[in-house]
Design an enzyme around this catalytic site. Sequence first.
Site, PDB file in Angstrom:
ATOM      1  N   HIS A  77     -14.291   9.415  88.126  1.00 25.56           N
ATOM      2  CA  HIS A  77     -13.974   8.291  87.247  1.00 25.56           C
ATOM      3  C   HIS A  77     -12.469   8.079  87.140  1.00 25.56           C
ATOM      4  O   HIS A  77     -11.691   9.028  87.213  1.00 25.56           O
ATOM      5  CB  HIS A  77     -14.631   8.422  85.866  1.00 25.56           C
ATOM      6  N   ASP A  79     -10.779   6.445  84.541  1.00 21.20           N
ATOM      7  CA  ASP A  79     -10.156   6.443  83.215  1.00 21.20           C
ATOM      8  C   ASP A  79      -9.950   7.851  82.672  1.00 21.20           C
ATOM      9  O   ASP A  79     -10.591   8.806  83.100  1.00 21.20           O
ATOM     10  CB  ASP A  79     -11.008   5.634  82.227  1.00 21.20           C
ATOM     11  N   ASP A 107      -8.684  15.391  84.240  1.00 21.85           N
ATOM     12  CA  ASP A 107     -10.030  14.836  84.055  1.00 21.85           C
ATOM     13  C   ASP A 107      -9.908  13.327  84.207  1.00 21.85           C
ATOM     14  O   ASP A 107      -9.547  12.649  83.256  1.00 21.85           O
ATOM     15  CB  ASP A 107     -10.551  15.239  82.675  1.00 21.85           C
ATOM     16  N   GLU A 140     -15.609   5.729  81.840  1.00 24.19           N
ATOM     17  CA  GLU A 140     -16.554   6.849  81.689  1.00 24.19           C
ATOM     18  C   GLU A 140     -16.400   7.488  80.326  1.00 24.19           C
ATOM     19  O   GLU A 140     -17.380   7.876  79.691  1.00 24.19           O
ATOM     20  CB  GLU A 140     -16.300   7.878  82.800  1.00 24.19           C
ATOM     21  N   GLU A 141     -15.145   7.593  79.888  1.00 26.02           N
ATOM     22  CA  GLU A 141     -14.860   8.375  78.680  1.00 26.02           C
ATOM     23  C   GLU A 141     -15.317   7.693  77.385  1.00 26.02           C
ATOM     24  O   GLU A 141     -15.297   8.305  76.328  1.00 26.02           O
ATOM     25  CB  GLU A 141     -13.355   8.682  78.602  1.00 26.02           C
ATOM     26  N   ASP A 164     -16.334  16.511  88.442  1.00 24.43           N
ATOM     27  CA  ASP A 164     -15.978  16.177  87.062  1.00 24.43           C
ATOM     28  C   ASP A 164     -16.417  17.227  86.047  1.00 24.43           C
ATOM     29  O   ASP A 164     -17.019  16.894  85.032  1.00 24.43           O
ATOM     30  CB  ASP A 164     -16.597  14.809  86.701  1.00 24.43           C
ATOM     31  N   HIS A 353      -9.274  16.779  77.521  1.00 28.26           N
ATOM     32  CA  HIS A 353      -9.310  16.012  76.260  1.00 28.26           C
ATOM     33  C   HIS A 353      -8.359  16.596  75.216  1.00 28.26           C
ATOM     34  O   HIS A 353      -8.558  16.411  74.022  1.00 28.26           O
ATOM     35  CB  HIS A 353     -10.744  15.892  75.701  1.00 28.26           C
TER      36      HIS A 353
HETATM   37 ZN    ZN Z   1     -14.381  13.521  83.268  1.00 26.86          ZN
END
Ligand code: ZN
Length: 379
Positions: A77, A79, A107, A140-141, A164, A353
């Site tokens: 992904h 984003d 990520d 995705e997030e 991922d 994150h």
């Molecule tokens: Zn991810």
Amino acid sequence: MINQSRLADEFAKLAAISSPPLREKALADYLEGRFRTLGAEVVFDNAQEKIGGQVGNLIARFPAAGLAAAPLLFSLHMDTVEPCEGVVPVLKDGIFTSGGETVLGADDKAGIAELIEALEVLREQRIPRGPVEVVVTVAEEIGLVGAKHFDFSLLSAEYGYALDTVGVDSMVLRAPGANRIFIELTGREAHAGVAPELGLSAIQTAGLAVARMRLGLIDHETTANIGKIAGGVACNIIPRSVSLEGEARSHDPVKLQTQTAHMIDCFEKAAETMAREIEGVMCQPQVYIDVRPDYPRMFVEENAKVVSLAMAAAEEIGHCLEVRRGGGGSDANIFNAQGIDMVILGTGMQDVHTTQESVAVADMAHVAELLVAIMRRAA
Ligand SMILES: [Zn+2]
């Protein structure tokens, strides 16, 4: 075989391109050019029109290079979670971190860099491989939004790998499905001091319901949570309305159903408990519940081709893959639900994150080596 400095340069480039959810255009443009240079045909779907983004999901199709095989899919992904404006990747002692003000975006950019490096190595060393399809989703997030609106007719692969998850040499075959639950409770407003007998407290109803509810870890494969509650106006007013939001997750669809039904039942029973006569009329708080399936479970059989291919490739290069269970939804849940056998591979990213997010160049090289082995073995 892996060129670590090329890989590090690629990652640094990707990390420096800001790509918050729905604002991935700059990264999409870069990837379009990068994949074309590597020999792919690149197209986008129209997901942005449905989700309010800048750009759709990217699909790169690499024709076979010397090997007739079924197409192999890689999913990633574009984003990253916020804060991610103006990421300055810092490389120190072989480990990338952000400057500290933002996430790093490993990520999922570690995975993108690893795949690009693997494709570079295959090309450079003229290693035969079958056709490869790459999907890089948007948004995705914020709830797998790009994948949920992906135009699957653009793909022909029936199996593949999402790059991922955290760790290296780690592979996820199973992840839970989830429901989101929205609750509105409506009681009766009244002055709390002057006429309390005319009121029906929505907050008390919510309290009763939640106190009786099984939450947290329900069993080894099921979890549940009430995560938001809001309501009430003032201390001297019996509250008329309360809204709550919760979720249930399970690897077992029947248990997901059962837990969701239990949570609904707790609200309905609490409303019944609160029922009483007010001015000669039986009154009961009203319950409005909206259950929205969030994502389906991911369940790949241990003997699936996608698993044995990764295991054999890892063994060939002396890696040992460890199979883990995932705890949440990712694009792979959506791909699996569309009939594509997809497992998730670790990319070496850590502390994702958070602004402490990091990834080691050696770990990215380790994963890139595995990707080369997978692509050369795919038949
Ligand atoms: Zn991810």
